[in-house]
Design a protein around this motif. Structure first.
Motif, short mmCIF file in Angstrom:
data_model
loop_
_atom_site.label_atom_id
_atom_site.label_comp_id
_atom_site.label_asym_id
_atom_site.label_seq_id
_atom_site.Cartn_x
_atom_site.Cartn_y
_atom_site.Cartn_z
N SER A 41 4.32 0.42 12.93
CA SER A 41 4.81 1.59 13.66
C SER A 41 6.22 1.41 14.20
CB SER A 41 3.85 1.93 14.81
OG SER A 41 3.70 0.83 15.70
N GLU A 42 6.62 0.17 14.47
CA GLU A 42 7.97 -0.03 14.99
C GLU A 42 9.06 0.26 13.95
OE1 GLU A 42 6.34 -4.28 14.14
OE2 GLU A 42 5.61 -2.37 14.93
N HIS A 43 8.68 0.41 12.69
CA HIS A 43 9.65 0.71 11.64
C HIS A 43 9.61 2.17 11.18
CE1 HIS A 43 10.69 -3.44 11.42
NE2 HIS A 43 9.56 -3.83 10.85
N TRP A 44 8.73 2.98 11.73
CA TRP A 44 8.62 4.37 11.26
C TRP A 44 9.93 5.14 11.45
CZ3 TRP A 44 3.25 6.01 13.70
CH2 TRP A 44 2.23 5.25 13.09
N ASP A 45 10.53 5.01 12.64
CA ASP A 45 11.74 5.77 12.92
C ASP A 45 12.88 5.37 11.98
OD1 ASP A 45 10.48 7.12 14.97
OD2 ASP A 45 11.32 5.88 16.56
N ALA A 46 13.06 4.08 11.75
CA ALA A 46 14.14 3.62 10.88
C ALA A 46 13.91 4.09 9.44
CB ALA A 46 14.25 2.10 10.93
N TRP A 47 12.64 4.09 9.00
CA TRP A 47 12.35 4.50 7.62
C TRP A 47 12.72 5.97 7.39
CZ3 TRP A 47 11.71 1.53 3.60
CH2 TRP A 47 11.25 2.08 2.40
N LEU A 48 12.59 6.79 8.42
CA LEU A 48 12.90 8.21 8.31
C LEU A 48 14.34 8.54 8.67
CD1 LEU A 48 9.64 9.80 9.80
CD2 LEU A 48 10.27 9.53 7.39
N ASP A 49 15.13 7.54 9.01
CA ASP A 49 16.53 7.74 9.38
C ASP A 49 17.41 7.38 8.19
OD1 ASP A 49 19.07 7.81 10.46
OD2 ASP A 49 18.55 6.65 12.26
N MET A 50 17.95 8.41 7.50
CA MET A 50 18.71 8.16 6.29
C MET A 50 20.10 7.59 6.56
SD MET A 50 16.44 8.81 4.14
CE MET A 50 15.03 8.78 5.24
N ARG A 51 20.46 7.41 7.82
CA ARG A 51 21.71 6.73 8.14
C ARG A 51 21.56 5.22 7.97
NH1 ARG A 51 22.32 9.08 14.10
NH2 ARG A 51 20.14 8.37 13.98
N VAL A 52 20.31 4.75 7.91
CA VAL A 52 20.03 3.32 7.74
C VAL A 52 19.98 3.01 6.25
CG1 VAL A 52 18.40 1.46 8.21
CG2 VAL A 52 18.70 3.32 9.88
N ASP A 53 20.66 1.95 5.82
CA ASP A 53 20.69 1.57 4.40
C ASP A 53 19.28 1.25 3.92
OD1 ASP A 53 22.14 0.56 1.91
OD2 ASP A 53 21.03 -1.23 2.54
N GLY A 54 18.88 1.92 2.84
CA GLY A 54 17.52 1.75 2.34
C GLY A 54 17.25 0.39 1.76
N GLY A 55 18.22 -0.20 1.06
CA GLY A 55 18.00 -1.50 0.44
C GLY A 55 17.74 -2.59 1.46
N SER A 56 18.59 -2.67 2.48
CA SER A 56 18.39 -3.69 3.50
C SER A 56 17.14 -3.40 4.34
CB SER A 56 19.62 -3.78 4.41
OG SER A 56 19.87 -2.53 5.06
N LEU A 57 16.85 -2.11 4.54
CA LEU A 57 15.66 -1.74 5.30
C LEU A 57 14.40 -2.18 4.58
CD1 LEU A 57 14.63 -0.18 7.80
CD2 LEU A 57 14.60 1.87 6.38
N ALA A 58 14.37 -1.98 3.26
CA ALA A 58 13.20 -2.38 2.48
C ALA A 58 12.97 -3.88 2.57
CB ALA A 58 13.36 -1.95 1.03
N MET A 59 14.04 -4.66 2.48
CA MET A 59 13.91 -6.10 2.56
C MET A 59 13.40 -6.54 3.93
SD MET A 59 14.75 -7.39 -0.38
CE MET A 59 15.12 -9.10 0.03
N ARG A 60 13.76 -5.78 4.97
CA ARG A 60 13.46 -6.18 6.34
C ARG A 60 12.06 -5.77 6.80
NH1 ARG A 60 17.40 -3.74 8.46
NH2 ARG A 60 16.45 -2.08 9.69
N CYS A 61 11.57 -4.62 6.36
CA CYS A 61 10.36 -4.09 7.01
C CYS A 61 9.19 -3.82 6.07
CB CYS A 61 10.70 -2.82 7.79
SG CYS A 61 11.16 -1.40 6.80
N LEU A 62 9.28 -4.25 4.80
CA LEU A 62 8.17 -4.03 3.88
C LEU A 62 7.23 -5.24 3.81
CD1 LEU A 62 9.66 -2.02 0.87
CD2 LEU A 62 8.48 -1.20 2.93
N GLY A 63 7.25 -6.07 4.82
CA GLY A 63 6.36 -7.22 4.82
C GLY A 63 4.91 -6.86 5.12
N GLY A 64 4.70 -5.66 5.69
CA GLY A 64 3.33 -5.21 5.96
C GLY A 64 2.79 -5.70 7.29
N GLU A 65 1.55 -5.35 7.55
CA GLU A 65 0.89 -5.73 8.79
C GLU A 65 0.43 -7.19 8.71
OE1 GLU A 65 0.80 -3.99 11.35
OE2 GLU A 65 0.61 -1.84 10.91
#
Length: 235
Positions: free
Chosen positions: A168-192
């Motif tokens: 849940s702490e990554h929901w806002d960033a995932w929906l914010d298109m100002r955040v780079d998607g590539g770096s975001l995926a590397m950072r927050c797709l580790g799962g629960e």
């Protein structure tokens, strides 16, 4: 891999959880399969919305709806490099609400279906990407795909891949298109973390996509036998 999932939370509960405005009505679903419509959460015009999109992404460059395989999953590790997904990763990310998903464990020639859900039964969000494709009649086809990652240690015995569940702490960033998607995926797709999800062997009803009631989640009985499948039954 994620080829079937459930979304049984009410529209009111999801709207309150996500601070989103529903722009489409939907009913609880226990066996969503590719090519069907399902709710996604996205940001448009500065507003967070819940809308129905078709599961199975059609890339913007497609010449027709059937010119590409049904892209219902995208590997999170390579989405930034794949032509079908890289633009959506930067500009059209979404959350896909779910209460559980199904995986089939191979046992010899047979496959045993399992329901995977949170131990506390709370809803969660898959990391998704969406696209809008213009049909020849000028109508818009809005479609989505679910990102996948390597399975966590407690789920790997069933399948080597799993949908990317966003904490849940990554929901806002995932929906914010100002955040780079590539770096975001590397950072927050580790799962629960390990131990959040449980697995329940279920009966053969879930193998048929037309079965879409709570009975598909009933635990397998002694009479239930794994079914012989030569290919995954996705539709």
């Amino acid at each position: 891999m994620c080829g079937r999932y459930a979304q049984t939370s009410s529209i009111e509960a999801l709207a309150a959880l996500l601070g989103a405005t529903p722009i489409a009505d939907f009913r609880p679903r226990y066996n969503i399969s590719p090519s069907q419509s399902a709710p996604v959460v996205l940001t448009e015009g500065g507003e967070r919305r819940i809308a129905l999109h078709r599961w199975g992404l059609v890339p913007a460059f497609a010449t027709d709806e059937s010119s590409h395989p049904l892209l219902f999953n995208a590997r999170g590790e390579t989405a930034a490099q794949k032509p079908a997904f890289r633009t959506a990763l930067q500009k059209r990310r979404c959350l896909v609400p779910a209460d559980g998903w199904y995986e089939w464990r191979t046992i010899g020639r047979f496959k045993q279906p399992y329901l995977v859900r949170r131990v506390d039964r709370a809803p969660f969000m898959f990391a998704g990407l969406w696209e809008s494709w213009r049909r020849p009649d000028d109508s818009d086809l809005r479609s989505f795909t679910v990102l996948t990652v390597a399975a966590s240690a407690d789920l790997a015995a069933i399948h080597e891949r799993m949908p990317a569940v966003l904490p849940s702490e990554h929901w806002d960033a995932w929906l914010d298109m100002r955040v780079d998607g590539g770096s975001l995926a590397m950072r927050c797709l580790g799962g629960e973390p390990q131990g959040v999800f449980e697995t329940i062997a279920v009966g053969a009803r879930v193998n048929q996509a037309s079965n879409d009631g709570p009975e598909v989640q009933e635990p397998a009985s002694e009479q239930d036998q794994p079914v012989e499948l030569t290919q995954p039954r996705l539709i």
